[in-house]
Design an enzyme around this catalytic site. Structure first.
Site, PDB file in Angstrom:
ATOM      1  N   HIS A 125      -1.692   7.926   3.264  1.00 49.58           N
ATOM      2  CA  HIS A 125      -0.498   7.243   3.770  1.00 49.58           C
ATOM      3  C   HIS A 125       0.279   7.870   4.811  1.00 49.58           C
ATOM      4  O   HIS A 125       0.227   9.168   4.681  1.00 49.58           O
ATOM      5  CB  HIS A 125       0.142   6.600   2.507  1.00 49.58           C
ATOM      6  CG  HIS A 125       1.241   5.588   2.813  1.00 49.58           C
ATOM      7  ND1 HIS A 125       2.567   6.006   3.479  1.00 49.58           N
ATOM      8  CD2 HIS A 125       1.334   4.462   2.631  1.00 49.58           C
ATOM      9  CE1 HIS A 125       3.315   4.808   3.452  1.00 49.58           C
ATOM     10  NE2 HIS A 125       2.436   4.006   3.057  1.00 49.58           N
ATOM     11  N   ASP A 202       0.566  12.892  -3.803  1.00 47.91           N
ATOM     12  CA  ASP A 202       0.920  11.601  -3.644  1.00 47.91           C
ATOM     13  C   ASP A 202       0.615  10.755  -4.746  1.00 47.91           C
ATOM     14  O   ASP A 202      -0.456  10.301  -4.804  1.00 47.91           O
ATOM     15  CB  ASP A 202       0.739  11.070  -2.338  1.00 47.91           C
ATOM     16  CG  ASP A 202       1.366   9.835  -1.993  1.00 47.91           C
ATOM     17  OD1 ASP A 202       1.752   9.195  -2.957  1.00 47.91           O
ATOM     18  OD2 ASP A 202       1.144   9.310  -0.780  1.00 47.91           O
ATOM     19  N   GLN A 205       0.804   5.416  -5.869  1.00 42.68           N
ATOM     20  CA  GLN A 205      -0.246   4.495  -6.099  1.00 42.68           C
ATOM     21  C   GLN A 205      -0.720   4.739  -7.610  1.00 42.68           C
ATOM     22  O   GLN A 205      -1.201   4.022  -8.395  1.00 42.68           O
ATOM     23  CB  GLN A 205      -1.251   4.297  -5.193  1.00 42.68           C
ATOM     24  CG  GLN A 205      -0.762   3.698  -3.984  1.00 42.68           C
ATOM     25  CD  GLN A 205      -0.165   2.279  -3.930  1.00 42.68           C
ATOM     26  OE1 GLN A 205      -0.328   1.628  -5.021  1.00 42.68           O
ATOM     27  NE2 GLN A 205       0.478   1.870  -2.886  1.00 42.68           N
ATOM     28  N   LYS A 228       7.206   0.903  -7.359  1.00 43.29           N
ATOM     29  CA  LYS A 228       5.923   0.483  -7.206  1.00 43.29           C
ATOM     30  C   LYS A 228       5.611   0.247  -8.958  1.00 43.29           C
ATOM     31  O   LYS A 228       4.436   0.161  -9.180  1.00 43.29           O
ATOM     32  CB  LYS A 228       5.065   1.460  -6.702  1.00 43.29           C
ATOM     33  CG  LYS A 228       5.229   1.287  -5.047  1.00 43.29           C
ATOM     34  CD  LYS A 228       4.197   2.106  -4.456  1.00 43.29           C
ATOM     35  CE  LYS A 228       4.227   2.419  -2.826  1.00 43.29           C
ATOM     36  NZ  LYS A 228       4.212   1.117  -2.090  1.00 43.29           N
ATOM     37  N   CYS A 368       0.034   1.359   6.586  1.00 42.81           N
ATOM     38  CA  CYS A 368       0.597   2.609   6.858  1.00 42.81           C
ATOM     39  C   CYS A 368      -0.659   3.628   6.786  1.00 42.81           C
ATOM     40  O   CYS A 368      -0.234   4.731   6.247  1.00 42.81           O
ATOM     41  CB  CYS A 368       1.646   2.912   6.012  1.00 42.81           C
ATOM     42  SG  CYS A 368       2.941   1.750   6.077  1.00 42.81           S
TER      43      CYS A 368
HETATM   44  N1  C6P Z   1       2.437   1.901   0.045  1.00 41.60           N
HETATM   45  C1  C6P Z   1       1.631  -0.437   0.598  1.00 41.60           C
HETATM   46  O1  C6P Z   1       1.880  -1.500   0.671  1.00 41.60           O
HETATM   47  P1  C6P Z   1       7.444   4.385  -0.279  1.00 41.60           P
HETATM   48  O2  C6P Z   1       7.614   3.448   0.927  1.00 41.60           O
HETATM   49  O3  C6P Z   1       8.074   5.680   0.215  1.00 41.60           O
HETATM   50  O4  C6P Z   1       7.990   4.008  -1.615  1.00 41.60           O
HETATM   51  O5  C6P Z   1       5.738   4.866  -0.300  1.00 41.60           O
HETATM   52  C2  C6P Z   1       5.244   5.327   0.631  1.00 41.60           C
HETATM   53  C3  C6P Z   1       3.780   5.562   0.046  1.00 41.60           C
HETATM   54  C4  C6P Z   1       3.310   6.743  -0.082  1.00 41.60           C
HETATM   55  N2  C6P Z   1       1.981   7.077  -0.733  1.00 41.60           N
HETATM   56  C5  C6P Z   1       1.084   5.938  -0.750  1.00 41.60           C
HETATM   57  C6  C6P Z   1      -0.280   6.174  -1.327  1.00 41.60           C
HETATM   58  C7  C6P Z   1       1.594   4.707  -0.608  1.00 41.60           C
HETATM   59  O6  C6P Z   1       0.883   3.591  -0.895  1.00 41.60           O
HETATM   60  C8  C6P Z   1       2.891   4.277  -0.218  1.00 41.60           C
HETATM   61  C9  C6P Z   1       3.572   2.952   0.061  1.00 41.60           C
HETATM   62  C10 C6P Z   1       2.888   0.692   0.571  1.00 41.60           C
HETATM   63  O7  C6P Z   1       0.557   0.421   0.551  1.00 41.60           O
HETATM   64  C11 C6P Z   1       4.022   0.557   1.528  1.00 41.60           C
HETATM   65  S1  C6P Z   1       3.395   0.804   3.084  1.00 41.60           S
END
Ligand code: C6P
Length: 420
Positions: A125, A202, A205, A228, A368
């Site tokens: 991401h 990371d 997910q 999430k 993203c």
């Molecule tokens: N992915 C998706 O719809 P944040 O936005 O900081 O809480 O998470 C960022 C992020 C980082 N790593 C991974 C693997 C992610 O999936 C995400 C967030 C969302 O896929 C929003 S773009």
């Protein structure tokens, strides 16, 4: 199909009762953010009605109660991922993105130099990519990435080739937000350590969807987001091993993160306060605790089992639709509940609009992960993503709505024509 009663669970989520365009909501955008149970919503209201105060500073009753509740969330978040020292190793941030930026800046600025290498994967991401690009620019470190195969799995031989004595940090997602692929982060951490590097996972997910144990993984950092995993937005977690966090300089300066300040210089607070400058997101951190309680009451093994079942059901149902192209592993045991697909040559944005008219929420776009889109040779995909409250009937609704899109755009027939 599952170890828990879905109908009873769904009653805890008020939003799941609503209608969209006159149709029952089918919420399949859980990888973007999940819905919140009544327990989390009520905790927020209770905090503002009874406890609201700034934390760590005041000596009055409200401040003490708010501080205790905030620190209780820290302990719960730490216990959830089996941190050895939750009181020091759990830092609250705004989200996964900020957690990774914290590491890239506070660790990277101090420990990276020209010639050092940062290794990530081809499925990251942007949040686990751009912070490293920025820190590479300022430190002169070099970026390398581990390739994936056509099934969307990490190529292990490439990991062996890319992780070398030049590597200083390996930063890889445990679960792809597009392909759903679950990566062998435990084995990557072992490789990284053997090379003298550290490992950031990371977990945006993975932590919401499967048991994650930082001591078992032996990762040095783990980043994830409350929103999430049933919790409020605006709360991220950074887990870091105590000795590494201790060795790092602060990321942001300000109130709460200091011991002694003169006009010229300062000494810094102990962990975790060194990394929590300013007034934090008190209410949302406090309301994160009932989200963790909720997940623990169901059990992460049961949640994972439910998601494997519904994801496999979705993969099989979508694969049976003529014109659908699926991305990522086909075996749900190898992946989380994110299923990326395209339907003929219909743009995913158009598809998403048709589905929305049917009450179905999915995500469409590059998710993203633009470099991954290029690797897959697509500009965008549609993505359905599941959570603990989704039912098979919702997958059926998605598949039926594809037929609506087909009638509207003549899409599958276009795909058939192209195939002839
Ligand atoms: N992915 C998706 O719809 P944040 O936005 O900081 O809480 O998470 C960022 C992020 C980082 N790593 C991974 C693997 C992610 O999936 C995400 C967030 C969302 O896929 C929003 S773009």
């Amino acid at each position: 199909m599952t170890g828990y009663d879905i109908d009873q669970i769904r009653r805890d989520f008020p939003i799941l009762d609503r209608k969209v365009h006159g149709k029952p909501l089918v919420y399949l955008d859980n990888a973007a953010t999940t819905q919140k149970p009544r327990q989390v919503i009520d905790r927020l209201v209770h905090y503002y009605e009874h406890e609201n105060a700034n934390i760590h500073r005041g000596l009055h009753t409200l401040a003490e109660e708010a501080t205790a509740a905030y620190e209780e969330s820290r302990r719960k978040a730490g216990a959830f991922i089996n941190a050895a020292h939750p009181d020091e190793e759990i830092i609250f941030t705004r989200n996964t993105t900020e957690s990774i930026n914290l590491v890239a800046n506070a660790w990277g600025r101090k420990f990276l130099k020209p010639g050092d290498e940062i290794v990530f994967s081809a499925m990251e991401h942007h949040s686990n990519l751009i912070p490293w690009q920025l820190i590479a620019l300022t430190t002169g470190a070099t970026l390398r990435f581990i390739e994936i195969d056509d099934d969307g799995k990490l190529i292990w031989d490439d990991a062996l080739a890319k992780i070398t004595e030049k590597t200083k940090i390996v930063a890889v997602t445990q679960m792809s937000n597009v392909l759903g692929t679950i990566n062998p982060v435990r084995e990557l951490a072992a490789l990284a350590h053997a090379a003298g590097a550290i490992m950031l996972v990371d977990g945006a997910q993975s932590v919401p969807h499967m048991p994650v144990d930082v001591r078992d993984l032996d990762c040095d950092f783990l980043a994830f987001s409350s929103h999430k995993m049933l919790g409020p937005t605006g709360v991220g977690v950074l887990y870091g091993k105590r000795d590494i966090l201790d060795a790092m300089d602060p990321f942001l300066g300000g109130g709460e993160m200091i011991k002694r300040v003169t006009y010229e210089s300062s000494t810094y607070a102990d962990l975790p306060n060194k990394f929590e400058a300013g007034t934090p997101n008190i209410a949302d951190v406090i309301a994160f605790a009932p989200a963790i309680d909720y997940l623990e009451a169901l059990g992460m093994d049961a949640i994972r089992a439910h998601e494997i079942a519904i994801t496999q059901y979705a993969i099989d149902a979508l694969a049976a639709v003529e014109g659908v192209t699926l991305y990522g592993p086909r075996d749900a045991a190898d992946k989380g509940g994110a299923v990326a697909f395209n339907y003929g040559d219909l743009h995913p944005h158009d598809l998403s609009q048709v589905l929305d008219a049917e009450g179905i929420a999915i995500r469409a776009g590059h998710h993203c992960a633009q470099p991954l889109m290029r690797r897959l040779d697509v500009v965008a995909t549609a993505r359905a993503s599941f959570y603990l409250y989704n039912r098979r009937e919702e997958v059926d609704a998605l598949v039926e709505a594809l037929a609506v899109a087909d009638r509207m755009f003549g899409n599958a027939s276009t795909a058939r024509a192209a195939a002839r």
